[in-house]
Design an enzyme around this catalytic site. Structure first.
Site, short mmCIF file in Angstrom:
data_model
loop_
_atom_site.label_atom_id
_atom_site.label_comp_id
_atom_site.label_asym_id
_atom_site.label_seq_id
_atom_site.Cartn_x
_atom_site.Cartn_y
_atom_site.Cartn_z
N VAL A 71 -21.24 56.02 52.21
CA VAL A 71 -21.83 56.53 50.99
C VAL A 71 -20.87 57.60 50.51
O VAL A 71 -20.73 58.66 51.14
CB VAL A 71 -23.23 57.13 51.23
N GLU A 72 -20.17 57.33 49.42
CA GLU A 72 -19.14 58.24 48.93
C GLU A 72 -19.66 59.02 47.73
O GLU A 72 -20.18 58.46 46.78
CB GLU A 72 -17.89 57.45 48.54
N GLY A 73 -19.50 60.34 47.80
CA GLY A 73 -20.01 61.21 46.76
C GLY A 73 -21.37 61.77 47.12
O GLY A 73 -22.40 61.29 46.65
#
Length: 487
Positions: free
Chosen positions: A83-85
């Site tokens: 999960v990026e951000g």
């Protein structure tokens, strides 16, 4: 009695010739693909009251490029893994779903990477030397963000990341500079700086809007459980959680879409034919660039050119299982780099002792041409190459791996890569064309999310966006999608 009997015979006869089947209302919308964007679009349509749906998925599962695979006794993520951000001003919708499901996630800490960069031979670099190189790269990146934000929003004056590096007199050429450059750019976008757009990657909207933190998913249920969670909100399922809704059909490979003003006809490789009012195509941009799906009539030239100009990157995480651990462990050791004179040669390594305790698994990341090369060779050759690199880092006396897993996303005709990358030369004008519908044929996928292309949240938000465009057309007659002028 005789008339009733004759009527029954005639109805049975007509049904056998397809008359009754044609008289039944078909689905209002067919969705091609059950990945994140396809399921997100279907859920949005259902919530808008358009429940007469049919989802056709080419594989035997939902989730698309979010895919768990059993390896060495644990479920690993061969596709999307992070999960990026996270932890920014705005809440990443995927992070929200992950928390709701209580997925096992682990913060990815790259802060100590300066102490974990290995020379091609002769062991670790001095940490101060690496830190100086990292600081140079960070300064160039900050300058790139300032330069990028000063460019016209049309994208017509965009340049490549490499062009800006040249302007800054910082073209990575040493083994150390190249591996740092690879980690910062190829490791994020799947393609090298020479082809990557500066204006659309400096700064990266995902991190600007949602936060700079990354969390790796390592849950037995798999990252794909996020897609299942969305599907469960509008599709029927049994007590075990297995989706049983007849509105989704697996192992249905769409190979032809015929469209006209009156509707669409979708055909699959097994000879099945489905009629509908509209179709939503959620396949990857890589698939759209192949001949897997034949559109009749052909898509217009403006659409084809927009699709062909975009990039489909290949990002490969190779898994190696060992009989015991021989690499450093503890805080600040999870990620380490290998600085080869050959740029992109098995550069990014990770141990997963936190995510999968006692598993003795190493992961090495490659991309682009190296990914394509590795996909075409035997796994035994890949194992030999990785072992040569590991012996350069840790010495000759390390053990052979007991197992290896090499994902092959590029070779898979249902994906043809892992995620899209915005290349130099594609402006917002072409991007609008990529996402624009053609008559009753709509398109969605992470590649249609202008700010978040290439990311899981991009796929999720793109599904919503494309579905709302279709809702506007179906319910309110707003079928014309405005495309901003190129200038």
């Amino acid at each position: 009695m005789l008339r009733a009997a004759l009527l029954t015979i005639l109805l049975v006869a007509f049904e056998g010739h397809g008359v009754m089947a044609r008289s039944k209302p078909g689905p209002t919308v067919i969705i091609v693909g059950a990945g994140m964007s396809g399921i997100s679009a279907a859920k949005t349509l259902s919530e808008a009251g358009i429940k007469n749906l049919l989802i056709l998925e080419a594989t035997g599962r939902i989730g698309g490029r979010i895919h768990k695979t059993e390896f060495a006794g644990v479920n690993v993520e061969t596709g999307a893994s992070w999960v990026e951000g996270v932890n920014g001003q705005e809440l990443n919708p995927i992070w929200n779903l992950a928390r709701k499901l209580k997925l096992r996630t682990f913060f990815s800490d790259f802060e100590n990477i300066s102490a974990n960069v290995y020379q091609q031979v002769n062991g670790l670099y001095d940490a101060t030397v690496v830190q100086a190189a990292l600081d140079r790269a960070v300064n160039v990146s900050k300058a790139a963000a300032v330069f990028s934000e000063a460019l016209p929003p049309s994208g017509l004056e965009d340049i490549s990341v490499l062009t800006f590096q040249r302007l800054q007199k910082h073209v990575p050429s040493t083994a150390l500079d190249m591996v740092i450059d690879y980690s910062n750019h190829d490791g994020e976008f799947g393609e090298p700086p020479r082809v990557t757009s500066l204006q659309n990657t400096e700064p990266i909207p995902t991190f600007t809007n949602f936060g700079e933190d990354l969390y790796q998913v390592a849950d037995p249920r798999g990252y794909e459980s996020v897609v299942h969670e969305l599907a469960h909100q509008f599709l029927g399922f049994d007590a075990k959680g297995t989706i049983t809704d007849p509105r989704i059909k697996l192992n249905k490979v769409v190979n032809r879409i015929e469209y006209s003003r009156s509707g669409v006809i979708v055909e699959t490789e097994d000879g099945s034919t489905y009629k509908s009012d509209y179709v939503m195509v959620s396949t990857s941009i890589g698939v759209l660039q192949t001949s897997l799906i034949k559109f009749e009539p052909d898509l217009p030239t403006w659409k084809i050119l927009a699709i062909y100009q975009f990039s489909m990157a290949v990002y490969t995480r190779i898994f190696l299982k060992f009989p015991y651990k021989f690499w450093p462990s503890g805080n600040g050791t999870e990620y380490f780099l290998y600085a080869s004179d050959r740029r992109g040669y098995y550069p990014i390594w990770q141990h997963v002792e936190y995510e999968y305790p006692g598993s003795n698994i190493l992961i090495v990341t490659v991309s682009d041409e190296e990914s394509r090369r590795i996909e075409q060779q035997p796994d035994s050759t890949t194992k030999d190459e990785t072992m040569e690199v590991l012996r350069n880092m840790f010495g000759e006396n390390i053990p052979e791996p007991t197992d290896i897993l090499v994902p092959r996303w590029w070779s898979n005709r249902f994906y043809r890569g892992t995620y899209s990358n915005w290349p130099i030369g594609v402006s917002r004008y072409e991007f609008d064309q990529i996402r624009a519908p053609v008559g009753r044929v709509y398109f969605t996928g992470e590649h249609t999310s202008q700010p978040y292309s290439g990311y899981v949240h991009g796929a999720y938000l793109a599904g919503i966006d494309s579905a709302l465009m279709m809702v506007g057309c179906i319910k309110y007659g707003s079928c014309d999608v405005q495309i901003e002028p190129k200038a």
